[in-house]
Design a protein around this motif. Structure first.
Motif, short mmCIF file in Angstrom:
data_model
loop_
_atom_site.label_atom_id
_atom_site.label_comp_id
_atom_site.label_asym_id
_atom_site.label_seq_id
_atom_site.Cartn_x
_atom_site.Cartn_y
_atom_site.Cartn_z
N GLY A 16 -30.91 -38.98 8.91
CA GLY A 16 -29.90 -39.75 8.22
C GLY A 16 -30.51 -40.65 7.16
O GLY A 16 -31.63 -40.41 6.70
N VAL A 17 -29.79 -41.69 6.80
CA VAL A 17 -30.24 -42.57 5.71
C VAL A 17 -31.60 -43.18 6.01
O VAL A 17 -32.52 -43.12 5.18
N MET A 18 -31.76 -43.78 7.19
CA MET A 18 -33.02 -44.45 7.47
C MET A 18 -34.15 -43.46 7.76
O MET A 18 -35.29 -43.66 7.33
N GLY A 19 -33.85 -42.39 8.50
CA GLY A 19 -34.89 -41.40 8.75
C GLY A 19 -35.41 -40.79 7.46
O GLY A 19 -36.62 -40.57 7.30
N THR A 20 -34.49 -40.50 6.54
CA THR A 20 -34.88 -39.95 5.24
C THR A 20 -35.72 -40.96 4.46
O THR A 20 -36.73 -40.60 3.85
N GLY A 21 -35.30 -42.22 4.48
CA GLY A 21 -36.04 -43.24 3.74
C GLY A 21 -37.44 -43.46 4.30
O GLY A 21 -38.42 -43.58 3.53
N ILE A 22 -37.57 -43.52 5.61
CA ILE A 22 -38.88 -43.70 6.24
C ILE A 22 -39.78 -42.50 5.94
O ILE A 22 -40.97 -42.65 5.66
N ASP A 85 -49.55 -38.88 15.52
CA ASP A 85 -50.18 -40.21 15.62
C ASP A 85 -49.17 -41.28 15.99
O ASP A 85 -49.53 -42.32 16.53
N ALA A 86 -47.89 -41.03 15.66
CA ALA A 86 -46.82 -41.95 16.00
C ALA A 86 -45.50 -41.20 15.88
O ALA A 86 -45.40 -40.25 15.10
N VAL A 87 -44.52 -41.61 16.66
CA VAL A 87 -43.17 -41.06 16.56
C VAL A 87 -42.22 -42.20 16.25
O VAL A 87 -42.23 -43.23 16.93
N ILE A 88 -41.41 -42.02 15.20
CA ILE A 88 -40.43 -43.03 14.80
C ILE A 88 -39.04 -42.45 15.01
O ILE A 88 -38.67 -41.47 14.36
N GLU A 89 -38.30 -43.04 15.91
CA GLU A 89 -36.91 -42.63 16.15
C GLU A 89 -36.00 -43.40 15.21
O GLU A 89 -36.05 -44.63 15.17
N ALA A 90 -35.17 -42.67 14.45
CA ALA A 90 -34.29 -43.31 13.47
C ALA A 90 -32.91 -42.67 13.50
O ALA A 90 -32.31 -42.41 12.46
N GLY A 139 -40.26 -51.72 18.55
CA GLY A 139 -39.22 -51.51 17.56
C GLY A 139 -39.66 -51.88 16.16
O GLY A 139 -40.57 -52.69 15.96
N THR A 140 -38.99 -51.26 15.19
CA THR A 140 -39.09 -51.69 13.79
C THR A 140 -37.69 -51.79 13.24
O THR A 140 -36.76 -51.14 13.71
N HIS A 141 -37.55 -52.61 12.22
CA HIS A 141 -36.29 -52.68 11.47
C HIS A 141 -36.68 -52.58 10.00
O HIS A 141 -36.97 -53.59 9.35
N PHE A 142 -36.72 -51.35 9.49
CA PHE A 142 -36.92 -51.12 8.06
C PHE A 142 -35.63 -51.46 7.32
O PHE A 142 -34.54 -51.28 7.84
#
Length: 288
Positions: A16-22, A85-90, A139-142
């Motif tokens: 989505g929007v954030m996954g695409t942006g990250i 190396d890392a997994v980011i769930e968005a 957690g992160t909040h981009f």
């Protein structure tokens, strides 16, 4: 970080929007990214959106000129999490869905690899109940757009380990983000302050106190808000905003966080902001 580790890259869950942006941000700094979603058509649109964001970022000088873009891989399953190396769930801001996805992917991951939930306000310790190793979760909040807003809120849950936090801060440093680490709490800092304010701004429009553009102009000119709260709502996505407000209201009981009728009407009408082409403002065909 070794050459082999660099080649492994990161996994982003949700196109989505954030996954695409990250994803665009990481690629712009030369990282390999596997972008995962359950819908091939969504992934295809996301790949096009990533290319567009990379062009915009380069035009605005937001990416290092000396760095070649990383490799983008799209996938319908999260198998690459086993060697990332890392997994980011968005994914969408739904606590039950996030917990389900995080639980499933954590079972694939080796110990010691950071599992990062990008969320605007769901408590990390709440999500930690679902994962195999709570010490690896944080957690992160981009902020959107990720390639322009260099500050990232990093949320350390009560069970987050030192190693996961250090590895996440190193990853964010590689993509030249400035980090502020905060304690776990509904809404953390940014959403706890921003989202009720946007809700108040929409309520003023709903009540006829001022028009959309006038509310934003006053907030920009008198109070120094960079874009105005209602234009910011369009950038966040009004559906995402309503979901986040609902979650905040549920967990805090703060009536300022109960989404006003105007916000809910826009969601029902499909007027979700920039991504749909119309929100508080018109944007033509919208942005994927």
């Amino acid at each position: 970080m070794s050459t082999d580790q660099q080649a492994r890259g990161i996994v982003v869950l949700g196109a989505g929007v954030m996954g695409t942006g990250i994803t665009a941000l990481a690629l712009g700094f030369g990282l390999r990214v596997t972008l995962v979603d359950v819908d091939r058509a969504v992934l295809d649109r996301a790949a096009a959106a990533v290319r567009l964001q990379l062009r915009h970022a380069r035009m605005m000088g937001a990416l290092p000129e000396e760095c070649s873009p990383g490799e983008l891989v799209t996938a319908l399953t999260a198998e690459a999490a086993a060697r990332a190396d890392a997994v980011i769930e968005a994914i969408t801001e739904d606590a039950a869905l996030k917990a389900k996805v995080l639980g499933e992917v954590s079972a694939l991951m080796p110990a010691g690899v950071p599992l990062i939930s990008n969320t605007s306000g769901i408590p990390i310790d709440e999500l930690a109940e679902a994962v195999a190793r709570p010490q690896d979760l944080l957690g992160t909040h981009f902020m959107n757009p990720t390639y322009l807003i260099t500050m990232v809120e990093v949320v350390r849950g009560p069970r987050t380990g030192d190693a996961a936090l250090a590895a996440t801060l190193e990853l964010l440093s590689r993509v030249r983000r400035q980090c502020v680490v905060v304690a776990d709490s509904p809404g953390f800092v940014t959403s706890r302050l921003l989202h009720p304010m946007i809700n108040d701004a929409a309520r003023l429009v709903q009540e006829g106190t001022a028009g959309v553009a006038d509310v934003d102009r006053l907030m920009e000119g008198c109070l120094g808000h960079p874009t105005g709260p209602l234009r910011t709502a369009d950038l966040i996505g009004i559906d995402n905003l309503v979901d986040a407000l609902d979650a905040l209201h549920e967990r805090t009981g703060d009536e300022r966080s109960r989404p006003c009728a105007l916000l809910r009407e826009k969601v029902r009408a499909g007027d979700l902001g920039r991504k749909s082409g119309r929100g508080f403002y018109d944007y033509g065909e919208g942005i994927s």
